[in-house]
Write an enzyme that holds these catalytic residues in place. Structure first.
Site, short mmCIF file in Angstrom:
data_model
loop_
_atom_site.label_atom_id
_atom_site.label_comp_id
_atom_site.label_asym_id
_atom_site.label_seq_id
_atom_site.Cartn_x
_atom_site.Cartn_y
_atom_site.Cartn_z
N TRP A 3 3.92 2.33 -1.26
CA TRP A 3 2.20 1.91 -1.92
C TRP A 3 1.74 1.61 -2.86
O TRP A 3 0.93 0.63 -3.44
CB TRP A 3 1.13 2.21 -0.96
N ASP A 22 -5.99 2.46 -3.97
CA ASP A 22 -6.11 2.16 -2.90
C ASP A 22 -6.06 3.59 -2.53
O ASP A 22 -5.44 4.83 -2.49
CB ASP A 22 -4.61 2.16 -2.57
N LYS A 54 -7.18 5.22 9.46
CA LYS A 54 -6.48 6.51 9.52
C LYS A 54 -7.72 7.13 9.69
O LYS A 54 -7.84 7.77 10.62
CB LYS A 54 -5.83 6.96 8.55
N1 PMP Z 1 -1.93 1.84 1.51
C1 PMP Z 1 -1.20 3.23 2.43
C2 PMP Z 1 -1.67 4.40 0.92
C3 PMP Z 1 -1.02 2.85 3.46
O1 PMP Z 1 -1.24 3.81 4.07
C4 PMP Z 1 -1.32 1.98 4.66
C5 PMP Z 1 -0.47 1.77 5.65
N2 PMP Z 1 0.01 2.64 6.41
C6 PMP Z 1 -1.31 0.63 3.62
C7 PMP Z 1 -1.82 0.44 2.39
C8 PMP Z 1 -1.04 -1.16 4.12
O2 PMP Z 1 -2.31 -1.13 4.71
P1 PMP Z 1 -2.11 -2.17 5.70
O3 PMP Z 1 -1.23 -1.92 6.30
O4 PMP Z 1 -3.69 -2.05 6.15
O5 PMP Z 1 -2.27 -3.77 4.96
#
Ligand code: PMP
Length: 361
Positions: free
Chosen positions: A102, A172, A196
């Protein structure tokens, strides 16, 4: 009704009380003769839920008055674009710390529109640890520093956030928001997808310090303008009213069990149970991450014999334990033990792991 233990990484398990209350009120919201999700987002009933949700979030996480809580659609992925677009000035740059999937994704998106510099990259040693402050080659004059507090796929988590020496820190927190109290002095912005620890998928919560938000560009299409979202209390356009309602119910549940202190107590108990089953297995299960960087939200591990993966997953499913397959990019196993997972769920998983080892070890 029989509910299983759901270890999916997101969308993920929600508090039972929240699901029950929403099903009881879905058709007729508190005698209104219609559902809350059929009502105007400018109406009295929704307005109450909206403001109460923001207030609960602020109260539980002790958000200081100089931070705004903003609701946005588009997921955390949208913020990977919006934040650099709005907050890296022309000819400016931002610093990125890459601790896994991420962090890399955020950096890639920022790179498409601005100068996004890598100041630490854990790829070389397989994203198995969080760096020490001394290892970060921060540029010192960045518009901000970005990091991901908990790598949902790799299973590593920051336990302490770095001092960035006055440079705004953007974090994030998609997979560990609401799992610990935060020292707000450290952050200029925190954001998290709701799917989550907060609600179903469909919204991102951004908490941003006023002085940082006011540096955001305004020569952008309206949805990407932070000032419009802030000045309109997240009602600049139509908010995802169902998600806000579910988040309201989740936050009320957190408050009812004793707030952050109880969330932390349960979190440590759950993570302790699963990591103990790995550590006491004599190598039957192994953790690919450094012990000091282990995530308390997403426990990642491997079987000593990869041929046992399918039997493990099949038998787990039969035992009422779902969603344990590791992300396709890293393989192995992963248990996401977010706030709404009861301690009994982690206990059931640890017991299952021990029995499986006894039978196959
Ligand atoms: N950042 C993290 C730490 C994640 O775990 C996720 C999705 N699992 C995201 C960003 C992306 O999120 P989204 O699918 O809601 O765009």
């Amino acid at each position: 009704m029989s509910r299983i233990y759901n270890f999916y990484s997101g969308p993920s398990t929600l508090p039972l009380t929240a699901l029950e209350e929403v099903s009881a009120k879905l058709v007729d919201f508190e005698g209104a003769g219609m559902s809350l999700i059929e009502m105007s987002h400018r109406g009295r009933e929704y307005d109450r839920i909206h403001n109460e949700t923001i207030a609960l979030f602020r109260e539980i996480l002790k958000v200081p008055d100089d931070f705004h809580v903003v609701f946005l659609q588009g997921g955390a992925t949208m913020l990977f674009g919006l934040v650099p677009m709005a907050l890296i000035p022309r000819n400016g740059h931002a610093d990125f710390i890459l601790t896994g999937h991420w962090g890399v994704r955020a950096h890639e998106d920022a790179s498409t529109i601005a100068d996004a510099r890598i100041v630490w990259d854990g790829k070389g040693d397989g994203f198995r640890r969080i760096p020490a402050r001394g290892e970060l080659a921060l540029s010192g004059d960045a518009a901000y520093v970005h990091l991901c507090s908990n790598e949902t796929i790799g299973g590593i988590q920051w336990s302490e956030f770095p001092d960035t020496g006055g440079v705004p820190l953007v974090v994030d927190m998609s997979s560990d928001i609401m799992s610990r109290p935060l020292d707000w002095d450290r952050f200029a912005m925190v954001f998290a997808g709701t799917q989550k620890n907060l609600a179903p998928a469909g919204m991102t919560v951004m908490v941003v310090r006023d002085d940082f938000a006011r540096t955001a560009r305004r020569d952008l299409p309206s949805y990407f303008r932070l000032d419009l979202h802030i000045d309109n209390n997240s009602l600049f356009n139509t908010p995802p009213t169902f998600i806000v309602w579910m988040m309201n119910l989740t936050l009320r549940w957190i408050k009812s069990i004793g707030g952050m202190a109880e969330v932390e107590r349960r979190r440590d108990a759950k993570a302790g149970l699963v990591y103990s089953a790995i550590d006491a297995s004599g190598g039957f299960y192994t953790s690919p991450v450094d012990a000091s960087s282990r995530s308390k939200m997403n426990v990642v591990w491997h079987l000593h014999d990869a041929a046992l993966l399918d039997p493990f997953l099949k038998e787990a499913e039969k035992a009422g334990l779902a969603g344990l397959k590791g992300h396709r990019s890293v393989g192995g196993l992963r248990a996401s033990i977010y706030n709404a997972m009861p301690v009994e769920g982690a206990k059931a998983l640890a017991d299952f792991m021990n029995h499986f080892r006894e039978r196959h070890g």
